[in-house]
Design a protein around this motif. Sequence first.
Motif, PDB file in Angstrom:
ATOM      1  N   GLY A  77       0.807  -1.211   0.000  1.00  0.00           N
ATOM      2  CA  GLY A  77       0.000   0.000   0.000  1.00  0.00           C
ATOM      3  C   GLY A  77       0.837   1.255   0.000  1.00  0.00           C
ATOM      4  N   VAL A  78       0.167   2.397  -0.139  1.00  0.00           N
ATOM      5  CA  VAL A  78       0.851   3.686  -0.252  1.00  0.00           C
ATOM      6  C   VAL A  78       1.610   4.037   1.021  1.00  0.00           C
ATOM      7  CG1 VAL A  78       0.503   6.159  -0.618  1.00  0.00           C
ATOM      8  CG2 VAL A  78      -0.869   4.510  -1.891  1.00  0.00           C
ATOM      9  N   LEU A  79       1.058   3.667   2.173  1.00  0.00           N
ATOM     10  CA  LEU A  79       1.657   4.089   3.436  1.00  0.00           C
ATOM     11  C   LEU A  79       2.992   3.432   3.715  1.00  0.00           C
ATOM     12  CD1 LEU A  79      -1.470   4.225   5.761  1.00  0.00           C
ATOM     13  CD2 LEU A  79      -0.274   6.114   4.661  1.00  0.00           C
ATOM     14  N   LYS A  80       3.357   2.408   2.922  1.00  0.00           N
ATOM     15  CA  LYS A  80       4.635   1.753   3.159  1.00  0.00           C
ATOM     16  C   LYS A  80       5.799   2.682   2.872  1.00  0.00           C
ATOM     17  CE  LYS A  80       5.315  -0.327  -1.428  1.00  0.00           C
ATOM     18  NZ  LYS A  80       5.498  -1.584  -2.172  1.00  0.00           N
ATOM     19  N   TYR A  81       5.557   3.770   2.122  1.00  0.00           N
ATOM     20  CA  TYR A  81       6.628   4.688   1.778  1.00  0.00           C
ATOM     21  C   TYR A  81       6.869   5.732   2.863  1.00  0.00           C
ATOM     22  CZ  TYR A  81       5.990   2.599  -2.796  1.00  0.00           C
ATOM     23  OH  TYR A  81       5.883   1.698  -3.826  1.00  0.00           O
ATOM     24  N   ALA A  82       6.039   5.721   3.903  1.00  0.00           N
ATOM     25  CA  ALA A  82       6.241   6.676   4.989  1.00  0.00           C
ATOM     26  C   ALA A  82       7.528   6.362   5.728  1.00  0.00           C
ATOM     27  CB  ALA A  82       5.057   6.621   5.960  1.00  0.00           C
ATOM     28  N   LYS A  83       8.302   7.387   6.005  1.00  0.00           N
ATOM     29  CA  LYS A  83       9.568   7.213   6.722  1.00  0.00           C
ATOM     30  C   LYS A  83       9.274   7.165   8.219  1.00  0.00           C
ATOM     31  CE  LYS A  83      12.147   7.296   3.052  1.00  0.00           C
ATOM     32  NZ  LYS A  83      12.895   6.095   2.607  1.00  0.00           N
ATOM     33  N   LEU A  84       8.976   5.992   8.702  1.00  0.00           N
ATOM     34  CA  LEU A  84       8.604   5.824  10.101  1.00  0.00           C
ATOM     35  C   LEU A  84       9.333   4.637  10.681  1.00  0.00           C
ATOM     36  CD1 LEU A  84       6.685   6.844  12.367  1.00  0.00           C
ATOM     37  CD2 LEU A  84       5.030   5.172  11.570  1.00  0.00           C
ATOM     38  N   ASN A  85       9.874   4.835  11.871  1.00  0.00           N
ATOM     39  CA  ASN A  85      10.527   3.745  12.582  1.00  0.00           C
ATOM     40  C   ASN A  85       9.557   2.568  12.672  1.00  0.00           C
ATOM     41  OD1 ASN A  85      11.530   2.017  14.596  1.00  0.00           O
ATOM     42  ND2 ASN A  85      12.492   3.682  15.681  1.00  0.00           N
ATOM     43  N   PRO A  86       9.945   1.368  12.217  1.00  0.00           N
ATOM     44  CA  PRO A  86       9.035   0.223  12.267  1.00  0.00           C
ATOM     45  C   PRO A  86       8.499  -0.059  13.667  1.00  0.00           C
ATOM     46  CG  PRO A  86      10.938  -0.290  10.922  1.00  0.00           C
ATOM     47  CD  PRO A  86      11.227   1.033  11.582  1.00  0.00           C
ATOM     48  N   ALA A  87       9.264   0.267  14.705  1.00  0.00           N
ATOM     49  CA  ALA A  87       8.825  -0.014  16.068  1.00  0.00           C
ATOM     50  C   ALA A  87       7.664   0.867  16.487  1.00  0.00           C
ATOM     51  CB  ALA A  87       9.985   0.175  17.042  1.00  0.00           C
ATOM     52  N   HIS A  88       7.411   1.955  15.747  1.00  0.00           N
ATOM     53  CA  HIS A  88       6.331   2.858  16.095  1.00  0.00           C
ATOM     54  C   HIS A  88       5.045   2.522  15.356  1.00  0.00           C
ATOM     55  CE1 HIS A  88       9.782   5.948  16.921  1.00  0.00           C
ATOM     56  NE2 HIS A  88       9.798   4.913  17.735  1.00  0.00           N
ATOM     57  N   ARG A  89       5.033   1.371  14.657  1.00  0.00           N
ATOM     58  CA  ARG A  89       3.874   0.954  13.905  1.00  0.00           C
ATOM     59  C   ARG A  89       3.119  -0.135  14.662  1.00  0.00           C
ATOM     60  NH1 ARG A  89       7.474   0.036   8.439  1.00  0.00           N
ATOM     61  NH2 ARG A  89       8.175   2.185   8.193  1.00  0.00           N
ATOM     62  N   ASP A  90       2.008  -0.568  14.093  1.00  0.00           N
ATOM     63  CA  ASP A  90       1.257  -1.687  14.650  1.00  0.00           C
ATOM     64  C   ASP A  90       2.147  -2.927  14.648  1.00  0.00           C
ATOM     65  OD1 ASP A  90      -0.515  -3.593  15.404  1.00  0.00           O
ATOM     66  OD2 ASP A  90      -2.052  -3.055  13.959  1.00  0.00           O
ATOM     67  N   MET A 108      14.413 -12.804  14.703  1.00  0.00           N
ATOM     68  CA  MET A 108      13.813 -12.796  16.033  1.00  0.00           C
ATOM     69  C   MET A 108      14.439 -11.719  16.901  1.00  0.00           C
ATOM     70  SD  MET A 108      13.375 -16.846  16.970  1.00  0.00           S
ATOM     71  CE  MET A 108      12.858 -16.443  18.655  1.00  0.00           C
ATOM     72  N   ARG A 109      15.757 -11.594  16.796  1.00  0.00           N
ATOM     73  CA  ARG A 109      16.453 -10.554  17.558  1.00  0.00           C
ATOM     74  C   ARG A 109      15.980  -9.170  17.135  1.00  0.00           C
ATOM     75  NH1 ARG A 109      19.083 -10.043  22.145  1.00  0.00           N
ATOM     76  NH2 ARG A 109      20.172 -12.023  21.722  1.00  0.00           N
ATOM     77  N   TYR A 110      15.813  -8.997  15.843  1.00  0.00           N
ATOM     78  CA  TYR A 110      15.335  -7.710  15.321  1.00  0.00           C
ATOM     79  C   TYR A 110      13.958  -7.377  15.896  1.00  0.00           C
ATOM     80  CZ  TYR A 110      13.489  -4.313  12.009  1.00  0.00           C
ATOM     81  OH  TYR A 110      12.914  -3.195  11.460  1.00  0.00           O
ATOM     82  N   ILE A 111      13.034  -8.342  15.841  1.00  0.00           N
ATOM     83  CA  ILE A 111      11.679  -8.115  16.336  1.00  0.00           C
ATOM     84  C   ILE A 111      11.691  -7.842  17.837  1.00  0.00           C
ATOM     85  CG2 ILE A 111       9.424  -9.200  16.657  1.00  0.00           C
ATOM     86  CD1 ILE A 111       9.976 -10.766  14.056  1.00  0.00           C
ATOM     87  N   TYR A 112      12.494  -8.595  18.548  1.00  0.00           N
ATOM     88  CA  TYR A 112      12.634  -8.416  20.000  1.00  0.00           C
ATOM     89  C   TYR A 112      13.047  -6.978  20.319  1.00  0.00           C
ATOM     90  CZ  TYR A 112      14.580  -9.394  24.715  1.00  0.00           C
ATOM     91  OH  TYR A 112      14.874  -9.392  26.061  1.00  0.00           O
ATOM     92  N   ASN A 113      14.016  -6.470  19.575  1.00  0.00           N
ATOM     93  CA  ASN A 113      14.477  -5.096  19.785  1.00  0.00           C
ATOM     94  C   ASN A 113      13.393  -4.086  19.446  1.00  0.00           C
ATOM     95  OD1 ASN A 113      16.946  -6.087  20.581  1.00  0.00           O
ATOM     96  ND2 ASN A 113      18.012  -5.567  18.685  1.00  0.00           N
ATOM     97  N   GLN A 114      12.598  -4.373  18.423  1.00  0.00           N
ATOM     98  CA  GLN A 114      11.556  -3.439  18.027  1.00  0.00           C
ATOM     99  C   GLN A 114      10.461  -3.325  19.090  1.00  0.00           C
ATOM    100  OE1 GLN A 114      12.148  -1.477  15.387  1.00  0.00           O
ATOM    101  NE2 GLN A 114      14.008  -2.685  15.461  1.00  0.00           N
ATOM    102  N   PHE A 115      10.166  -4.423  19.770  1.00  0.00           N
ATOM    103  CA  PHE A 115       9.169  -4.356  20.831  1.00  0.00           C
ATOM    104  C   PHE A 115       9.664  -3.496  21.990  1.00  0.00           C
ATOM    105  CE2 PHE A 115       6.807  -7.523  18.638  1.00  0.00           C
ATOM    106  CZ  PHE A 115       5.519  -7.433  19.142  1.00  0.00           C
TER     107      PHE A 115
END
Length: 351
Positions: free
Chosen positions: A138-151, A182-189
Amino acid sequence: MRAMIKVTSLSLLTVTMIGLNGCQSLKSKSLFGKKDEVKAVKAENSEQGYYNEAQNNLSKGNYAKATANLNDLRTFYPVGEYSEQALLDLMYSQYQHGDYLDAVASSEKFIQLYPTNPQVSYAYYVRGVANMQTASSGVLKYAKLNPAHRDTGYYKLAFSNFQELIAKYPSSQYAPDAAQRMRYIYNQFAESEMQVARWYIKRKAYLASANRAKWVFQHYPQTPVVPEAIATMAYSYDKLGMTDTANQYKQLLKINYPDLLSNDGNVLLENTRSAGDWLNKLSFGVLGKSEKTQVNDSNATGNTATKPQVIQSVQQAMQLQLATTQAENEQLPEMAQPRKVNLGLGLPEEQ
């Protein structure tokens, strides 16, 4: 009653006749007409022909056509010689085309149908990677947003997928890359929790910020945001007038992170967030076809790690757990709540 029996018998006869020919299927021209025309559709190609055409399209990057070829192959030859390999290639083609939900469905179908296949760990891997990307379209994927701040819903699902992969197949060639994800996701949480703590700091809700940072400190001790969590607790308790508690955390900072304290003992929160601090500086393995692209040890860890280091990485990932409860049940004011919008869960671009 006789009419009903006659129709039923005719239907059974039609299905039986079609079932005898594996290269046919039913097609109805009308859903609501009184006289729907039902005819058999024959395969336009042999099983080998469909497979060769699919491979040709895959090599050219024509993933939509390859997906159609593979679907036709499995439709007309469901128990053929290439049925299992076709499903493996199908999940790869769907992923490359951006059909992540379809890739997840194909992966789960393969796991269910062919649990003893030597390449079943590939299906577990594709399922996890596709779930990480599911919300990226979708269009919103181009938003420059830290992945950890998303759903973070699909992160949880992907984490569980990778966890299951390395638990069942710790020696799989895909396990090292799964461990890094897994480490990446863990850090994002952990980063997501700290974002809430920063929100409270800006609004001078120091008790809430201290509690949220304490949650990170207790439940995500192996993440890059731990120094900031300690500094946030020290700063928040200082503002609350809880000097003794604040000094305990300041002492912890002085021993481990002296750069986060000024000469007069004040907490320097601005020093806790260096550029790119929240990122995992890793090069994830590139998803490839099951029989060709193997995520080897060096690619999966982002460097020339030795085999013992790779094994250690997988073992460490097995110990990671995402917290299942919130630090508090506090509700942010309705008008001030951070937006919970699916902006995509794709991995950040390499820097």
